[in-house]
Design an enzyme around this catalytic site. Structure first.
Site, PDB file in Angstrom:
ATOM      1  N   GLU A 110      41.981  50.702  29.184  1.00 10.01           N
ATOM      2  CA  GLU A 110      41.883  49.001  27.751  1.00 10.01           C
ATOM      3  C   GLU A 110      42.704  49.093  26.797  1.00 10.01           C
ATOM      4  O   GLU A 110      43.471  48.670  26.462  1.00 10.01           O
ATOM      5  CB  GLU A 110      40.874  48.845  27.571  1.00 10.01           C
ATOM      6  CG  GLU A 110      39.543  48.349  28.387  1.00 10.01           C
ATOM      7  CD  GLU A 110      40.260  47.370  29.657  1.00 10.01           C
ATOM      8  OE1 GLU A 110      41.392  46.571  28.627  1.00 10.01           O
ATOM      9  OE2 GLU A 110      40.112  46.513  29.944  1.00 10.01           O
ATOM     10  N   SER A 392      28.940   2.256  57.025  1.00  8.06           N
ATOM     11  CA  SER A 392      28.955   0.498  56.174  1.00  8.06           C
ATOM     12  C   SER A 392      29.008   0.801  54.511  1.00  8.06           C
ATOM     13  O   SER A 392      30.099  -0.294  54.117  1.00  8.06           O
ATOM     14  CB  SER A 392      28.374  -0.083  57.123  1.00  8.06           C
ATOM     15  OG  SER A 392      28.782  -0.271  58.023  1.00  8.06           O
TER      16      SER A 392
END
Length: 781
Positions: A110, A392
């Site tokens: 890092e 529906s």
């Protein structure tokens, strides 16, 4: 001669002197350029320093508690109570608990110069730029130091809107300041305790236990390397999900450690040869209490996290405090309805539900249930799935809504329930009873959910207008994706239906579903979110469709949920199986009910995850009423709090007329004089549209039939030019490219087991071309 030579000599001398003059000018210009650039550099530096100082002065305060605290995100309900925190419980490592080799593994990959810089590393920034340009690796791609990363995890977010020069300046200033107050090892310990490690794990001590079941001091070097490499991309390097990527990253860390003289090249070569899964835990202890609590809000959590991601945040790293619109009491009741037998008689433990509750006046989602009897968290959310046909529930938004909006139809507009064939095919859709009721009002057709009038209506409106109407309601289905059977069913979610129907409830405004009202970032910045409504339909359309859907609740089997406590409207939906399916007659694949008041819109789906497995069907009767009962149980609770349950007021864009003793409505300005209506000018019949009867035969005798000669005989395959003369020009000219390609679907009414809903059998017709597709069937009563 002498004079001539003298002149030549003078010219020669002049010629020799000319380059010196040019050279002098170049030097002078260069000097001025250098001075100018130097001046601009000084000015730029001074200006940059001034800007840096200004930004630094407004940097957030960094406290020790903030540095020690987690970067987990919290979700708050509408009353500001925390109901979810990302990740699991974090175990804090003391500085003495972290082996030197573990610290150096992190530093090597890092921030290799961590122990040499003072928080910001110019050399690293230049190295990062070069590494990114050349494609090099070994931890040099990023310009941020570990100190800066700790600041980022503590005070800032990863949102794109937060990636500014101001933020970078503040980050650098705070890193420099932090290095004066904390030692290098303290900073490194804080970072290792805070960083996200994937799978809901924060901190490397917690990660060591989760991934390997060990303390940090007992990890092997390859295991340390794996953990050191995870923070860059916890999901991308997850050894369970992506072991290949995890190994590549671990090996990268090992090589960086060798480059940094933490281990030898020989050791690195030896460790690289080892499997990344060596020593990896296969099971993990879980917090059963936390899991049970999270189950209640699971669907809402998933939807909220998805919305946060759309806003550009990383919930695992940004440490956000998110205020949501969750009404925890309504959510608790929804969960109880789905997971107990106190409100609804669920067929079995496998039967599932998806339910969404919204505020029609703001778009706020106040509760959501994504399933029953959850075995895993954040799995399937049935409330937002768009893989089931609506039945529906589609009719108000695909057919009749667009008809009122674009064609100005009255609520007593004449529609036909007579034999019909999809243009260019031999597919003949039917209703559940395989009978034809002739002419009827649009209101009655919707209330009784007759399929053929709905299909004809879509053809008359046209796919383009229907698609446009849907899009304004947040349902994006291109016109070329609509087919004939879309009139009686589209794939949609309860979330979409609740927000779409909410536009009817509030008078025509659509609001996107909204879960978040406010986000507070770690820096203290507060961002408020409020859905901006957009006009979805005319006020006349909203009122007239709402009034028609009130008839669904009073004049169909849905009247079992009717109440005098509040005014409501809604629509049922039943999806049947294809002919030949190994299920009892009238069995349903899915059932829906979407309803609303002025204060709430609720959409409920019920069905099975594997509806084709034996026993995974919804039989006629009570099993098909579960969606209705679940809706009623929740709406009754919502409305018990004193919310507005009054009836809707007719807007001035609508005119009321009385036809045969029934209140009907017309669009002001529409050409009603030439409109074919039941009982009005141009009417084919003046027979009063009946209310629901206990026997279908009685209902059929109460409406006026249309002459069968106006329809194409069912035994023949019509072409687009041979459609009924009573159908629209658009329907007659429908091209073969618009031919229905999916299953012909009709709908059936569930048989009643109570006095409020009469019983009947149901069947349907499915075209051979789509024999395996579910068939949409709905109430005919």
């Amino acid at each position: 001669m002498t004079e001539e030579m003298s002149r030549v000599q003078r010219n020669a001398q002049t010629s020799r002197k000319q380059p010196k003059k040019t050279s002098s000018k170049v030097k002078r210009y260069a000097k001025y350029t250098i001075l100018t650039l130097a001046t601009l550099g000084v000015v730029g530096a001074l200006g940059g320093a001034g800007v840096f100082t200004y930004y630094a002065s407004s940097a957030p305060k960094i406290t020790n508690s903030a540095l020690v605290g987690t970067s987990q995100t919290q979700l708050l309900d509408a009353d500001s109570n925390v109901f979810y925190t990302t990740g699991s419980k974090r175990e804090m490592a003391k500085q003495s608990e972290i082996p030197k080799e573990m610290r150096m593994a992190v530093v090597s990959i890092e921030d290799r110069r961590f122990y040499k810089h003072h928080g910001v590393d110019p050399r690293r920034i230049l190295g990062a730029a070069f590494a990114n340009f050349t494609g090099s690796s070994l931890g040099l791609q990023g310009g941020s130091t570990l100190t800066q990363q700790l600041i980022k995890l503590t005070a800032f977010s990863t949102a794109a809107s937060d990636q500014t020069i101001k933020r970078k300046a503040q980050e650098a200033w705070l890193a420099l300041k932090l290095e004066k107050e904390y030692s290098k090892n303290q900073i490194l310990t804080l970072y290792m305790n805070k960083v996200y490690m994937g799978n809901g794990v924060y901190g490397m001590k917690t990660a060591a236990e989760y991934y390997f079941g060990k303390d940090l001091k007992n990890l092997s070097t390859p295991q340390m390397a794996l953990l050191a490499g995870l923070p860059q991309s916890p999901s991308g390097y997850d050894p369970y999900v992506n072991p290949k990527g995890a190994k590549a990253r671990r090996d990268e860390v090992l090589k960086a450690m060798a480059q940094n003289n933490v281990i030898t090249q020989a050791q690195a070569k030896k460790y690289v040869a080892l499997s990344v899964t060596d020593g990896l835990m296969t099971t993990h202890p879980s917090s059963s209490t936390q899991d049970e609590e999270s189950k209640v809000d699971d669907a809402y959590i998933m939807s909220t996290l998805a919305e946060i991601k759309k806003l550009g945040y990383d919930v695992n790293k940004d440490g956000l405090t998110v205020q949501t619109n969750l009404n925890q009491k309504v959510q608790d009741r929804a969960y109880a309805i789905g997971n107990t037998a106190d409100y609804v008689n669920w067929k079995d433990d496998d039967m599932q539900v998806g339910m969404t509750v919204t505020d029609p006046n703001s778009g706020k989602v106040i509760a959501q249930l994504g399933g029953r009897n959850l075995k895993t968290l954040q799995g399937i959310n049935h409330a937002t799935n768009t893989v089931r046909s609506s039945g529906s529930n589609a009719k108000p938004i695909v057919d009749y809504g667009p008809a009122v909006e674009n064609l100005g139809w009255s609520t007593n507009h004449l529609v036909l329930d007579t034999p019909y064939t999809y243009p260019g095919t031999n597919i003949q859709p039917n209703d559940w009873d395989h009978k034809f009721m002739g002419s009827m009002t649009m209101r009655y057709a919707l209330a009784q959910s007759r399929n053929l009038p709905a299909i004809r209506t879509l053809q008359e409106v046209g796919y383009t207008k229907s698609s446009e109407f849907l899009k304004k309601l947040g349902i994006d289905i291109p016109a070329d994706k609509l087919v004939g059977s879309s009139a009686i069913g589209i794939d949609v979610s309860s979330e979409q239906l609740a927000t779409a129907y909410a536009a009817f409830a509030n008078g025509g405004t659509y609001y996107k579903p909204q879960y978040i009202s406010k986000v507070t970032e770690q820096s203290g910045v507060v961002k408020n979110y409020k859905a901006e409504g957009s006009t979805a339909m005319k006020s006349s359309t909203a009122f007239m469709l709402t009034n028609m859907m009130k008839s669904v609740i009073t004049d169909s089997y849905a009247k079992m949920i009717n109440t005098n406590a509040y005014s409501q409207a809604g629509k049922t939906g039943v999806v049947g199986y294809a002919d030949g399916a190994d299920v009892p007659d009238g069995a349903a694949h899915d059932t829906w009910f979407t309803g609303f008041t002025k204060s709430a819109a609720i959409s409920v789906w019920t069905g099975y995850d594997q509806p084709d497995e034996p026993g995974h069907y919804l039989a006629e009767g009570e099993e098909q009423y579960v969606a209705l009962h679940a809706y009623k149980a929740l709406m009754d609770y919502v409305m018990s709090g004193g919310d507005d349950g009054s009836d809707w007021t007719m807007p001035d864009t609508v005119r009321e007329v009385t036809v045969n003793g029934i209140k009907e409505y017309q669009v002001v300005g529409a050409d009603v004089a030439n409109e074919k209506t039941i009982g009005g000018t141009g009417a084919v019949s003046t027979t009063r549209t009946p209310t629901v009867q206990r026997e279908q035969q009685t209902v059929q005798q109460s409406v006026a039939p249309v002459e069968s000669s106006t329809e194409q005989p069912a035994s023949k395959t019509p072409t687009s030019s041979s459609e009924s003369s009573t159908e629209s020009a658009e329907e007659r000219s429908t091209s073969s490219s618009q031919v229905e390609s999916s299953a012909s679907r009709s709908e059936s009414q569930p048989a009643s087991s109570s006095s409020n809903a009469p019983s009947s059998s149901a069947s349907s017709t499915q075209p051979a071309s789509s024999s395996n597709a579910p068939e949409t069937r709905e109430s005919a009563r």
